[in-house]
Design an enzyme around this catalytic site. Sequence first.
Site, PDB file in Angstrom:
ATOM      1  N   ARG A 108       0.804  -1.218   0.000  1.00 45.13           N
ATOM      2  CA  ARG A 108       0.000   0.000   0.000  1.00 45.13           C
ATOM      3  C   ARG A 108       0.846   1.282   0.000  1.00 45.13           C
ATOM      4  O   ARG A 108       0.612   2.190  -0.793  1.00 45.13           O
ATOM      5  CB  ARG A 108      -0.889   0.064   1.255  1.00 45.13           C
ATOM      6  N   THR A 109       1.815   1.348   0.906  1.00 45.23           N
ATOM      7  CA  THR A 109       2.528   2.622   1.094  1.00 45.23           C
ATOM      8  C   THR A 109       3.368   2.938  -0.137  1.00 45.23           C
ATOM      9  O   THR A 109       3.326   4.063  -0.660  1.00 45.23           O
ATOM     10  CB  THR A 109       3.393   2.545   2.360  1.00 45.23           C
ATOM     11  N   LYS A 148      25.870  -4.960  -1.963  1.00 45.85           N
ATOM     12  CA  LYS A 148      27.339  -5.066  -1.998  1.00 45.85           C
ATOM     13  C   LYS A 148      27.972  -4.442  -0.762  1.00 45.85           C
ATOM     14  O   LYS A 148      29.186  -4.317  -0.685  1.00 45.85           O
ATOM     15  CB  LYS A 148      27.884  -4.352  -3.240  1.00 45.85           C
ATOM     16  N   ARG A 199      11.280   3.746   3.957  1.00 49.20           N
ATOM     17  CA  ARG A 199      10.833   2.736   4.934  1.00 49.20           C
ATOM     18  C   ARG A 199      12.055   1.938   5.352  1.00 49.20           C
ATOM     19  O   ARG A 199      12.853   1.511   4.495  1.00 49.20           O
ATOM     20  CB  ARG A 199       9.779   1.803   4.339  1.00 49.20           C
ATOM     21  N   HIS A 224       4.588   5.675  11.612  1.00 47.65           N
ATOM     22  CA  HIS A 224       4.167   5.562  10.211  1.00 47.65           C
ATOM     23  C   HIS A 224       3.164   6.704  10.001  1.00 47.65           C
ATOM     24  O   HIS A 224       1.952   6.501   9.930  1.00 47.65           O
ATOM     25  CB  HIS A 224       3.520   4.194   9.995  1.00 47.65           C
TER      26      HIS A 224
HETATM   27  N1   CP Z   1      -0.283  -0.088   5.923  1.00 41.82           N
HETATM   28  C1   CP Z   1       0.908  -0.350   5.367  1.00 41.82           C
HETATM   29  O1   CP Z   1       1.923   0.247   5.692  1.00 41.82           O
HETATM   30  O2   CP Z   1       0.868  -1.312   4.385  1.00 41.82           O
HETATM   31  P1   CP Z   1       2.108  -1.767   3.511  1.00 41.82           P
HETATM   32  O3   CP Z   1       3.076  -2.465   4.432  1.00 41.82           O
HETATM   33  O4   CP Z   1       1.526  -2.692   2.467  1.00 41.82           O
HETATM   34  O5   CP Z   1       2.733  -0.541   2.910  1.00 41.82           O
END
Ligand code: CP
Length: 323
Positions: free
Chosen positions: A58-59, A86, A108, A137
């Site tokens: 999603r993100t 590497k 992320r 998040h």
């Molecule tokens: N909600 C969320 O962060 O989903 P993803 O891990 O799929 O990005």
Amino acid sequence: MSPFPRHLLAVDDLGRDGIVEVLEVADSFAEVGRRSNPKVPTLRGRAIATLFFEDSTRTRVSFETAAKRLSADVLSFATGSSSVKKGESLRDTVETIEAMGIDAVVVRHPSAGAPAQVARWLDHAAVVNAGDGWHEHPTQALVDLFTVRQALGGGDEGLARIDGLQVAVVGDVRHSRVARSQLAAYHALGAEVTLVAPPTLLPPSLEGWPLVGVSHDLDDVLAKADVVSLLRLQAERGSGSFVPSLREYTAGYGLTLRRASTLRPGALVLHPGPMVRGVEIASDVADLPSSHVTAQVRNGVAVRMAVLFLLLGRERDGEGPRA
Ligand code: CP
């Protein structure tokens, strides 16, 4: 109103005014998303990199869709096929990306604080935290607020109705960056959050968390909740060893069909995804009209367009456009 921050690393970077600004700008971009050509030229000539050291559906996809709808160039950095393999360090990786003229990096990372560290290393590019370890998040929490406000009438009416709302955040709070961001975001808009989890899935300390309460009795909390936001057991962070078995976890803390039938009329069910149907949420419950999971995903694009626009689309006081 305070200026929008240079980076978005945590919900508290925004404060109430910044959160409301994101929601209001996202309203405009949600309207753009309903057009036959859902694209605007706002960030033409800007370049945005997504840099994911953990899996995501999603993100990552919503940030990349958001950037493309704003006409930015998008660089999707796949760590698995990069020079990280590497032995290149995070610092060298992000400085290399910035040297190519990237304007924003969406990061992320499994380590809490990694996006903040990246922000300290970069001279020009804006950094967005797309999830760092157990820490935060922030854009997920903004998506959740947008979805709740929309379900409550949208605009100022929806915003006003969030004030005093009873929100239950249920599940693996201990390992959840989403829970930490949700708590800050709901609190900023006046909602009252109760955490519901077995003792093993709560953080060792809740000191300083803006909470109304903590409960180990989901049935009791459901009867009073306006919003139930479920969290996945984070198997990749070892959650399996914090519960006796999945079956017992579901018996105590899963939103089963029986439990969903005890919710107040109009109560909203949310889940940031990915859902594990049959564990924290019954498959039938995920598909009920009270479930707003698909709306959360849909709103993810508009909210992330708003964040990218607010970070990159305006000149800042004392700064020209970024080089
Ligand atoms: N909600 C969320 O962060 O989903 P993803 O891990 O799929 O990005």
